[in-house]
Write a protein that holds these residues in place. Sequence first.
Motif, PDB file in Angstrom:
ATOM      1  N   ILE A 182      13.236  -0.014   7.565  1.00 18.23           N
ATOM      2  CA  ILE A 182      12.166  -0.290   8.521  1.00 18.23           C
ATOM      3  C   ILE A 182      10.833  -0.126   7.789  1.00 18.23           C
ATOM      4  N   LYS A 183      10.690   0.998   7.087  1.00 16.10           N
ATOM      5  CA  LYS A 183       9.526   1.201   6.226  1.00 16.10           C
ATOM      6  C   LYS A 183       9.890   2.260   5.189  1.00 16.10           C
ATOM      7  N   GLN A 184       9.386   2.083   3.991  1.00 17.10           N
ATOM      8  CA  GLN A 184       9.699   3.034   2.926  1.00 17.10           C
ATOM      9  C   GLN A 184       8.765   4.232   3.070  1.00 17.10           C
ATOM     10  N   HIS A 185       9.302   5.343   3.564  1.00 13.39           N
ATOM     11  CA  HIS A 185       8.457   6.531   3.736  1.00 13.39           C
ATOM     12  C   HIS A 185       8.062   7.083   2.371  1.00 13.39           C
ATOM     13  N   HIS A 186       6.941   7.805   2.366  1.00 11.91           N
ATOM     14  CA  HIS A 186       6.377   8.216   1.084  1.00 11.91           C
ATOM     15  C   HIS A 186       7.221   9.289   0.399  1.00 11.91           C
ATOM     16  N   ASN A 187       8.057   9.984   1.180  1.00 12.75           N
ATOM     17  CA  ASN A 187       8.732  11.168   0.650  1.00 12.75           C
ATOM     18  C   ASN A 187      10.230  10.977   0.462  1.00 12.75           C
ATOM     19  N   TRP A 210       2.711  13.168  22.119  1.00 11.13           N
ATOM     20  CA  TRP A 210       3.460  13.618  20.938  1.00 11.13           C
ATOM     21  C   TRP A 210       2.684  13.351  19.653  1.00 11.13           C
ATOM     22  N   GLN A 211       1.984  12.221  19.673  1.00 12.46           N
ATOM     23  CA  GLN A 211       1.181  11.845  18.502  1.00 12.46           C
ATOM     24  C   GLN A 211       0.162  10.796  18.927  1.00 12.46           C
ATOM     25  N   ALA A 212      -0.961  10.769  18.250  1.00 13.57           N
ATOM     26  CA  ALA A 212      -1.982   9.763  18.566  1.00 13.57           C
ATOM     27  C   ALA A 212      -2.659   9.350  17.274  1.00 13.57           C
ATOM     28  N   LYS A 223       0.843  -1.208   0.000  1.00 10.66           N
ATOM     29  CA  LYS A 223       0.000   0.000   0.000  1.00 10.66           C
ATOM     30  C   LYS A 223       0.873   1.251   0.000  1.00 10.66           C
ATOM     31  N   ARG A 224       1.987   1.193   0.744  1.00  5.56           N
ATOM     32  CA  ARG A 224       2.905   2.340   0.745  1.00  5.56           C
ATOM     33  C   ARG A 224       3.450   2.593  -0.667  1.00  5.56           C
ATOM     34  N   VAL A 225       3.822   1.504  -1.345  1.00  4.59           N
ATOM     35  CA  VAL A 225       4.374   1.644  -2.697  1.00  4.59           C
ATOM     36  C   VAL A 225       3.323   2.251  -3.628  1.00  4.59           C
ATOM     37  N   SER A 227      16.167   7.828   7.308  1.00  6.62           N
ATOM     38  CA  SER A 227      16.841   6.764   8.035  1.00  6.62           C
ATOM     39  C   SER A 227      15.980   5.493   8.052  1.00  6.62           C
ATOM     40  N   GLU A 228      14.690   5.634   8.348  1.00  2.00           N
ATOM     41  CA  GLU A 228      13.838   4.439   8.412  1.00  2.00           C
ATOM     42  C   GLU A 228      13.638   3.813   7.031  1.00  2.00           C
ATOM     43  N   SER A 229      13.860   4.642   5.980  1.00  2.00           N
ATOM     44  CA  SER A 229      13.718   4.109   4.620  1.00  2.00           C
ATOM     45  C   SER A 229      15.025   3.477   4.143  1.00  2.00           C
ATOM     46  N   ASP A 237       6.161   0.223  23.234  1.00  3.08           N
ATOM     47  CA  ASP A 237       7.014   1.379  22.952  1.00  3.08           C
ATOM     48  C   ASP A 237       7.705   1.202  21.603  1.00  3.08           C
ATOM     49  N   LYS A 238       8.343   2.262  21.140  1.00  9.76           N
ATOM     50  CA  LYS A 238       9.230   2.187  19.955  1.00  9.76           C
ATOM     51  C   LYS A 238      10.651   2.366  20.454  1.00  9.76           C
ATOM     52  N   PRO A 239      11.621   1.485  20.207  1.00  7.34           N
ATOM     53  CA  PRO A 239      11.385   0.170  19.667  1.00  7.34           C
ATOM     54  C   PRO A 239      10.788  -0.745  20.744  1.00  7.34           C
ATOM     55  N   THR A 293       6.839   0.477  15.897  1.00  5.97           N
ATOM     56  CA  THR A 293       7.065   1.820  15.363  1.00  5.97           C
ATOM     57  C   THR A 293       5.849   2.651  15.785  1.00  5.97           C
ATOM     58  N   ILE A 294       5.900   3.945  15.525  1.00  4.05           N
ATOM     59  CA  ILE A 294       4.812   4.786  16.026  1.00  4.05           C
ATOM     60  C   ILE A 294       3.519   4.484  15.263  1.00  4.05           C
ATOM     61  N   GLU A 295       3.601   4.507  13.944  1.00  3.88           N
ATOM     62  CA  GLU A 295       2.420   4.167  13.145  1.00  3.88           C
ATOM     63  C   GLU A 295       2.221   2.655  13.145  1.00  3.88           C
ATOM     64  N   TRP A 296       1.020   2.231  12.798  1.00  7.48           N
ATOM     65  CA  TRP A 296       0.708   0.799  12.730  1.00  7.48           C
ATOM     66  C   TRP A 296       1.401   0.187  11.508  1.00  7.48           C
TER      67      TRP A 296
HETATM   68  P1  XMP Z   1       7.186   5.509  12.658  1.00  7.45           P
HETATM   69  O1  XMP Z   1       5.831   4.896  12.451  1.00  7.45           O
HETATM   70  O2  XMP Z   1       8.088   5.217  11.523  1.00  7.45           O
HETATM   71  O3  XMP Z   1       6.919   7.058  12.632  1.00  7.45           O
HETATM   72  O4  XMP Z   1       7.763   5.190  14.006  1.00  7.45           O
HETATM   73  C1  XMP Z   1       7.805   8.098  12.941  1.00  7.45           C
HETATM   74  C2  XMP Z   1       7.096   9.355  12.540  1.00  7.45           C
HETATM   75  O5  XMP Z   1       7.043   9.449  11.108  1.00  7.45           O
HETATM   76  C3  XMP Z   1       5.702   9.464  10.650  1.00  7.45           C
HETATM   77  N1  XMP Z   1       5.666   8.614   9.457  1.00  7.45           N
HETATM   78  C4  XMP Z   1       5.775   9.115   8.232  1.00  7.45           C
HETATM   79  N2  XMP Z   1       5.904  10.375   7.829  1.00  7.45           N
HETATM   80  N3  XMP Z   1       5.947   9.652   5.592  1.00  7.45           N
HETATM   81  C5  XMP Z   1       5.982  10.638   6.514  1.00  7.45           C
HETATM   82  O6  XMP Z   1       6.067  11.812   6.138  1.00  7.45           O
HETATM   83  C6  XMP Z   1       5.818   8.334   5.919  1.00  7.45           C
HETATM   84  O7  XMP Z   1       5.809   7.463   5.065  1.00  7.45           O
HETATM   85  C7  XMP Z   1       5.716   8.066   7.319  1.00  7.45           C
HETATM   86  N4  XMP Z   1       5.599   6.918   8.046  1.00  7.45           N
HETATM   87  C8  XMP Z   1       5.574   7.304   9.354  1.00  7.45           C
HETATM   88  C9  XMP Z   1       4.868   8.937  11.791  1.00  7.45           C
HETATM   89  O8  XMP Z   1       3.544   9.447  11.742  1.00  7.45           O
HETATM   90  C10 XMP Z   1       5.643   9.412  12.995  1.00  7.45           C
HETATM   91  O9  XMP Z   1       5.348  10.737  13.307  1.00  7.45           O
END
Ligand code: XMP
Length: 544
Positions: free
Chosen positions: A377-382, A464-466, A328-330, A362-364, A535-537, A540-543
């Motif tokens: 960890i996850k490919q961020h959208h940006n 910080w975030q919810a 879905k991210r891709v 970094s996470e990407s 917690d993270k780790p 991660t913050i998002e599901w």
């Molecule tokens: P995670 O879930 O990776 O989130 O622990 C760390 C912070 O990054 C946000 N997040 C993203 N922000 N593109 C973004 O601009 C993304 O693909 C993405 N994935 C996670 C997340 O909401 C949290 O604030």
Amino acid sequence: MSAGFYKGGTVLSTFKKATKSALEEVQEEMRVRQTKEVFLLFAMGSQFDHLIKQSLEKLGVFCLVADPSSVTADDVRELKPMGIILSGGPASVQTEPPPFDRKIFELEMPILGICLGFQMWADYAGFTVTASAGHREFGVHDATLDKSSKLFEGCGGFTAVLESHGDRVEPHDGLHVIAKTDNAPVAAARYHNLWGVQFHPEVTHTTHGLRMLENFCFRICCAKDCFPATNIAQHKIRQLREQIGEKRVLLALSGGSDSSTVAYLLKEALGGKSGRIRAIYIRGIDRPDDEAFVLKYFGGQDWLELKVVDATQQFLDVLAGHVTMKAKRVAMRGVYKAILEQEAEQFEASFIAQGTLYTDISESGGGYDAGARKAVIKQHHNTNLDFKLPELLPLADCVKDNGRNIGRTIGVPEELLVRHPFPGPGLVVRVEGEVTADKLAMARVVDCIWIEELRKWQLYDTVWQAGAVITQSVTTCTKGDDAASGVVVALWAVWSVNGFTATAAELPNDFLRHVARRITNEVRAVGAVVYRLSDKPPATIEWG
Ligand code: XMP
């Protein structure tokens, strides 16, 4: 080589060889910073490597990031750093030894190994490093410190530390242990000039972490210089002005603190002139109030032209049939990229600007241009979008809190800065399984209740975030005396400083029960509500 500063793309450049030109560049950097001292940080692929550099910069110490796959002991001798730090990383010294010239351990200078960095010198010095099956430590632990050790001066005898490791160093008579936790009999140790910590002093969850790094630099390595903090925002504005010249910029604007800060940096860089910045807000997978915020703060400005693009159907079309978060991210990234390229062409822009943070890179799997393996960890959208146009990512060397501080110094409205972050992939990462119009609508209603109640109970600013997640779990339930089944909604909220690490927020039970009741009462399809405690780790913050 450019002393670890962001050059564009998705990596931060590193020190690779002590060539004449690289050494001259370092000298020039030291002249500007009014220091004669440099520390070398080997980036071994940790998610936190940049935080080590930022911590040292907070202390006023000049830190150069080194590539472990190319820098040799001879290069280090040429550079003459005050001390060396080896970051953590995803590799294991036994099964996947990271690239590193072990002769560096023989140099007469203090070396601090963090996590993997500690295991690397322990292995080199003949101590046993084992895969600690059954004793893995992820999260915050209590450590007992040897108060007489220089590394722990002023840290007390007992403190919280964040650990995130599978392998561990075993006790040995020749190893001077200076800290222990329940699971790690060797949480920190010293062997001659080699110092090691199994935990991460660079993250805020390690209560005295900054003090430990300060002790390493100033007590153990005997550094003396502190350079005055430069005005980072002004430096970035100058850089943008030089890069952009008379050209136009297309900005991806979500109304979160990062893209809003980039908008204001561009405003300053282009002198507030009209017709030079077009900001695109993409509608479709956003939260209920995102668009309103963007319109409120960026609509009707003469220095920025705001355009809302409705991509709801495009997102639903590409997301159809995809069930894993990765897929879905891709799919989501494809739409995001196509819209920005198309809009850039229409506007005749020469650059695409985004609020990408170091955390996203970094996470990407990106970060420092170093040969050590780094996990995705996850490919961020940006990140890694490979646009036809060059990108402007002025916050690529920042994490959330210092990005916000930059925003503050250039007048970004506080309401935008303190809004909870929201990921670019939007509600897509808050819906499990296939994303449909119905599930998106449900995610919006649930988010609305969750955030509204956090605000009402004055808890919004304390976390910080919810977020709220529409899971794929279905629970048996009874509504109106009849048997039924309903979707399980997962709520989460975290305490954090910069998003690199986070703790599940402890919220009042009566508040959580109230929110749960509202959601099951008001959203017919929901059968149960749960709250995430991890917690993270390791989470991660998002599901997704
Ligand atoms: P995670 O879930 O990776 O989130 O622990 C760390 C912070 O990054 C946000 N997040 C993203 N922000 N593109 C973004 O601009 C993304 O693909 C993405 N994935 C996670 C997340 O909401 C949290 O604030």
